[in-house]
Design a protein around this motif. Structure first.
Motif, PDB file in Angstrom:
ATOM      1  N   TRP A  24      -0.526  -3.287 -12.283  1.00 54.52           N
ATOM      2  CA  TRP A  24      -1.122  -3.443 -10.957  1.00 54.52           C
ATOM      3  C   TRP A  24      -2.152  -2.340 -10.743  1.00 54.52           C
ATOM      4  O   TRP A  24      -2.156  -1.327 -11.439  1.00 54.52           O
ATOM      5  N   ARG A  25      -3.029  -2.561  -9.776  1.00 52.27           N
ATOM      6  CA  ARG A  25      -4.005  -1.522  -9.454  1.00 52.27           C
ATOM      7  C   ARG A  25      -3.262  -0.312  -8.922  1.00 52.27           C
ATOM      8  O   ARG A  25      -2.355  -0.447  -8.100  1.00 52.27           O
ATOM      9  N   PRO A  26      -3.601   0.900  -9.381  1.00 55.48           N
ATOM     10  CA  PRO A  26      -2.831   2.082  -8.985  1.00 55.48           C
ATOM     11  C   PRO A  26      -2.732   2.242  -7.467  1.00 55.48           C
ATOM     12  O   PRO A  26      -3.707   2.036  -6.746  1.00 55.48           O
ATOM     13  N   ASP A  27      -1.535   2.582  -7.007  1.00 52.11           N
ATOM     14  CA  ASP A  27      -1.321   2.913  -5.598  1.00 52.11           C
ATOM     15  C   ASP A  27      -1.687   4.378  -5.409  1.00 52.11           C
ATOM     16  O   ASP A  27      -0.896   5.273  -5.730  1.00 52.11           O
ATOM     17  N   ARG A  28      -2.870   4.630  -4.913  1.00 52.73           N
ATOM     18  CA  ARG A  28      -3.377   6.000  -4.848  1.00 52.73           C
ATOM     19  C   ARG A  28      -2.915   6.749  -3.605  1.00 52.73           C
ATOM     20  O   ARG A  28      -3.081   7.962  -3.510  1.00 52.73           O
ATOM     21  N   PHE A  29      -2.370   6.032  -2.634  1.00 46.39           N
ATOM     22  CA  PHE A  29      -1.861   6.677  -1.434  1.00 46.39           C
ATOM     23  C   PHE A  29      -0.429   6.229  -1.189  1.00 46.39           C
ATOM     24  O   PHE A  29      -0.002   5.166  -1.656  1.00 46.39           O
ATOM     25  N   LYS A  30       0.315   7.038  -0.440  1.00 47.92           N
ATOM     26  CA  LYS A  30       1.734   6.810  -0.253  1.00 47.92           C
ATOM     27  C   LYS A  30       2.045   5.448   0.332  1.00 47.92           C
ATOM     28  O   LYS A  30       3.036   4.807  -0.022  1.00 47.92           O
ATOM     29  N   ASP A  31       1.202   4.974   1.274  1.00 42.99           N
ATOM     30  CA  ASP A  31       1.492   3.700   1.938  1.00 42.99           C
ATOM     31  C   ASP A  31       0.866   2.502   1.234  1.00 42.99           C
ATOM     32  O   ASP A  31       0.931   1.380   1.727  1.00 42.99           O
TER      33      ASP A  31
END
Length: 304
Positions: free
Chosen positions: A150-157
């Motif tokens: 998946w596309r990286p989750d760069r922020f916590k939310d």
């Protein structure tokens, strides 16, 4: 989530220390920061060295082969898969992943309409033999490696949906671009894929470190988790039973078992891109194929 910002401070009210351009308090602060950073780095180095030594010590205990290996595998979290590994003959494979990848077939599936044909291609490689024609033969277990990207989750939310599902047998791999499906974002799995996951009792799915991210992503993207698989085994858990340590990663384990380096240069790239690069296709296929390489390495140790 708080983000670091660049703040320009103009004027401190203190004359600068000669030659430094900084006030005395700023110099003292910088020294304190550097000292604390050095202490933290020393702690991290000690922790990393201790962890590496623990892994090396534990890995030396899982080299016995033969009966000792079978005794350990009897305690494995997936007993059916353990029996299959113990009973199958050793398979000789060239552990040069450039050759390994080049000698195997990989298909990129861009749309949901092509899914049935892709699954037929995947299961038509001869690894599911005996009994299929109703003659009463014993069906051989089919091992299918599964991984998600998946596309990286760069922020916590952030919670980006699954963009790619990799499925691989020992010789074939399909890369399913779920980012192009209407089912992403919690809409459920296509019927053909759901049936493939759940309706073949002799089919075993293997993943790696599934609980650390893949399970959550699968549930949030498709509304189902590993309970949909007819049989499932996490090879990281099996590696722990075999004595490779509690936190072994896929790249390290692949190197340890079969002596091959996995590419990791595009692991956190954009998996939702309009078109995948050749590097992304190679990386994603090898991540799935590497699970078969590890299993084959263990089987060869069992039969040595």
């Amino acid at each position: 989530m708080c983000q670091a910002t660049s703040v320009e401070v103009i004027g401190s009210g203190e004359p600068p220390v000669p030659g430094s351009g900084q006030s005395p308090s700023a110099c003292r602060s910088n020294k304190s920061v550097k000292r604390r950073r050095a202490e933290l780095n020393a702690q991290l180095r000690a922790k990393r060295n201790r962890y590496t030594n623990e892994k090396n010590d534990s890995s030396r205990t899982c080299r016995p082969g033969g009966e000792a290996y079978r005794a350990v595998l009897a305690q494995a979290p997936c007993p059916h898969l353990s029996r299959w590994m113990s009973e199958e003959p050793g398979v000789g494979i060239t552990w040069d992943f450039e050759s390994y990848y080049g000698e195997r077939e990989t298909r990129l599936v861009e749309d949901e309409e092509s899914l049935p044909a892709a699954l037929a291609f995947l299961t038509g490689d001869g690894c599911d033999q005996g009994g299929a024609d109703g003659t009463g033969g014993t069906k051989r277990a089919q091992i299918v490696a599964i991984d998600l990207e998946w596309r990286p989750d760069r922020f916590k939310d952030n919670n980006n949906p699954v963009a790619l599902i990799q499925l691989a047998t020992t010789s074939r791999c399909v890369l399913l671009r779920t980012v192009n499906w209407d089912t992403s974002g919690g809409g459920g799995l296509p019927e053909a894929l759901g049936s493939f996951f759940s309706e073949a009792p002799n089919r075993f799915f293997v993943g790696f470190s599934w609980a650390s991210g893949d399970e959550k992503k699968m549930q949030s993207s498709f509304g189902v988790g590993k309970e949909i698989f007819s049989n499932f085994c996490d090879l990281q858990e099996l590696a722990q039973v075999l004595g490779y340590g509690k936190k072994c990663g896929l790249a390290w384990l692949t190197k340890e078992v079969v002596g091959a380096e996995l590419p990791k240069d595009v692991a956190r790239s954009d998996w939702e891109a309009t078109a995948l690069t050749d590097a992304q296709k190679r990386y994603s296929a090898l991540d799935a194929f590497s699970l078969h390489a590890i299993l084959a390495g263990w089987r060869m140790a069992l039969t040595s």
